[in-house]
Design a protein around this motif. Structure first.
Motif, mmCIF file in Angstrom:
data_model
loop_
_atom_site.group_PDB
_atom_site.id
_atom_site.type_symbol
_atom_site.label_atom_id
_atom_site.label_comp_id
_atom_site.label_asym_id
_atom_site.label_seq_id
_atom_site.Cartn_x
_atom_site.Cartn_y
_atom_site.Cartn_z
ATOM 1 N N TRP A 43 2.733 5.373 -14.077
ATOM 2 C CA TRP A 43 1.297 5.288 -13.778
ATOM 3 C C TRP A 43 0.868 3.821 -13.722
ATOM 4 C CZ3 TRP A 43 -2.225 9.152 -12.763
ATOM 5 C CH2 TRP A 43 -1.804 10.464 -12.977
ATOM 6 N N ASP A 44 1.296 3.055 -14.704
ATOM 7 C CA ASP A 44 0.929 1.638 -14.744
ATOM 8 C C ASP A 44 1.531 0.882 -13.560
ATOM 9 O OD1 ASP A 44 -0.430 1.950 -17.242
ATOM 10 O OD2 ASP A 44 1.526 2.025 -18.208
ATOM 11 N N LEU A 45 2.746 1.266 -13.181
ATOM 12 C CA LEU A 45 3.377 0.645 -12.018
ATOM 13 C C LEU A 45 2.566 0.919 -10.757
ATOM 14 C CD1 LEU A 45 5.776 -0.829 -10.690
ATOM 15 C CD2 LEU A 45 6.946 1.390 -10.572
ATOM 16 N N ALA A 46 2.152 2.167 -10.575
ATOM 17 C CA ALA A 46 1.347 2.519 -9.399
ATOM 18 C C ALA A 46 0.044 1.724 -9.378
ATOM 19 C CB ALA A 46 1.063 4.017 -9.394
ATOM 20 N N ALA A 47 -0.607 1.627 -10.529
ATOM 21 C CA ALA A 47 -1.874 0.891 -10.601
ATOM 22 C C ALA A 47 -1.671 -0.585 -10.278
ATOM 23 C CB ALA A 47 -2.483 1.054 -11.991
ATOM 24 N N ALA A 48 -0.615 -1.178 -10.826
ATOM 25 C CA ALA A 48 -0.353 -2.598 -10.592
ATOM 26 C C ALA A 48 -0.088 -2.881 -9.115
ATOM 27 C CB ALA A 48 0.831 -3.053 -11.444
ATOM 28 N N VAL A 49 0.648 -1.992 -8.454
ATOM 29 C CA VAL A 49 0.967 -2.227 -7.043
ATOM 30 C C VAL A 49 -0.258 -1.962 -6.168
ATOM 31 C CG1 VAL A 49 2.492 -1.596 -5.133
ATOM 32 C CG2 VAL A 49 3.397 -1.731 -7.452
ATOM 33 N N ALA A 69 0.829 -1.208 0.000
ATOM 34 C CA ALA A 69 0.000 0.000 0.000
ATOM 35 C C ALA A 69 0.864 1.259 0.000
ATOM 36 C CB ALA A 69 -0.936 -0.012 1.205
ATOM 37 N N LYS A 70 1.889 1.285 0.863
ATOM 38 C CA LYS A 70 2.774 2.453 0.903
ATOM 39 C C LYS A 70 3.582 2.569 -0.381
ATOM 40 C CE LYS A 70 3.383 3.115 5.874
ATOM 41 N NZ LYS A 70 4.359 3.150 6.997
ATOM 42 N N PHE A 101 4.682 5.275 -5.623
ATOM 43 C CA PHE A 101 4.725 5.193 -7.084
ATOM 44 C C PHE A 101 3.732 6.165 -7.724
ATOM 45 C CE2 PHE A 101 6.284 0.611 -6.523
ATOM 46 C CZ PHE A 101 7.603 0.990 -6.711
ATOM 47 N N LEU A 102 2.597 6.383 -7.071
ATOM 48 C CA LEU A 102 1.643 7.357 -7.598
ATOM 49 C C LEU A 102 2.229 8.767 -7.523
ATOM 50 C CD1 LEU A 102 -1.132 7.766 -8.828
ATOM 51 C CD2 LEU A 102 -2.067 7.981 -6.507
ATOM 52 N N GLN A 103 2.961 9.054 -6.436
ATOM 53 C CA GLN A 103 3.663 10.337 -6.344
ATOM 54 C C GLN A 103 4.663 10.482 -7.487
ATOM 55 O OE1 GLN A 103 4.609 9.893 -1.809
ATOM 56 N NE2 GLN A 103 4.970 12.018 -2.348
ATOM 57 N N VAL A 104 5.386 9.410 -7.758
ATOM 58 C CA VAL A 104 6.368 9.438 -8.845
ATOM 59 C C VAL A 104 5.679 9.742 -10.168
ATOM 60 C CG1 VAL A 104 8.061 8.099 -10.148
ATOM 61 C CG2 VAL A 104 7.908 7.815 -7.673
ATOM 62 N N SER A 105 4.552 9.086 -10.421
ATOM 63 C CA SER A 105 3.863 9.238 -11.704
ATOM 64 C C SER A 105 3.399 10.668 -11.944
ATOM 65 C CB SER A 105 2.669 8.280 -11.770
ATOM 66 O OG SER A 105 1.644 8.687 -10.869
ATOM 67 N N ARG A 106 3.198 11.424 -10.871
ATOM 68 C CA ARG A 106 2.741 12.810 -11.010
ATOM 69 C C ARG A 106 3.890 13.790 -11.223
ATOM 70 N NH1 ARG A 106 -1.329 12.070 -5.909
ATOM 71 N NH2 ARG A 106 -3.125 11.262 -7.061
#
Length: 211
Positions: free
Chosen positions: A177-183, A157-158, A163-168
């Motif tokens: 973005w895809d990495l954040a979604a997958a995790v 979760a963390k 990863f979502l922060q990274v994608s932004r």
């Protein structure tokens, strides 16, 4: 003669077996001795920076080489300890807060489980947090933090949040973005994962995804 040959064969087998059995113990003793010999006094980072007389970058390079050597002599050796690795990395990054390689590779050295590394993902995260604070524009440090959380801490979760922060980040590649979604999906938060993928399909690199 045959009796003597048989006895010699048995003795030889016992000798070889003894060497094989003692080998790992001897190696552990050698490693421990080398570590005692290589333990050195390290000045505090603040003191060294104060007395660097403007040569912080050069000293950072020297202590980085020392840190790499220190790690290399211990990595993959059973029983090896990395007690001074964290202090060496702190010296390097205090002398040069923008030394990205020290943050990135240092975090790997700290996070890897023994005997590959120090087995201290908590210290790896602390090192990366210092790097992120000193270099907020470097999205790769944030990405590295996410991977430590994913692979070493197993906090999906963390890791997904990072990863979502990274994608932004404006310079981060779109695959983050895809990495954040997958995790997020791996963490069981499938609704957030679906929203990220849906947003990617509808808006490309839009930053409208929110928890």
């Amino acid at each position: 003669m045959r009796g003597q040959s048989a006895i010699m064969g048995v003795l030889l087998a016992l000798a070889v077996g003894g060497v094989v059995e003692l080998g790992p113990r001897l190696e552990e003793r050698v490693v421990a001795y080398q570590q005692r010999e290589e333990t050195v006094w390290l000045p505090s980072a603040a003191t060294l920076k104060r007395w660097s007389f403007g040569f912080e970058g050069l000293l950072a390079d020297l202590y980085w080489l020392r840190a790499v050597q220190y790690y290399g002599r211990r990595a993959f050796r059973p029983g090896a300890r990395f007690e001074q690795l964290d202090a060496l990395l702190e010296l390097v990054t205090t002398l040069d807060p923008h030394f990205l390689a020290a943050y990135r590779f240092g975090a790997i050295f700290l996070a890897l489980p023994p005997p590959q590394g120090a087995g201290r993902p908590d210290r790896a995260l602390a090192l990366l947090d210092r790097g992120i604070a000193a270099n907020p524009e470097e999205w790769r440090l944030l990405l590295d933090k996410g991977f430590v959380l994913l692979w070493d801490v197993r906090d999906y979760a963390k890791a997904a949040e990072v990863f979502l922060q990274v994608s932004r980040h404006p310079r981060a590649p779109t695959w983050t973005w895809d990495l954040a979604a997958a995790v997020y999906a791996r963490a069981g938060r499938r609704e957030i994962a679906r929203r990220i993928w849906r947003d990617r399909l509808e808006h490309g690199e839009s930053e409208q995804v929110r928890e």
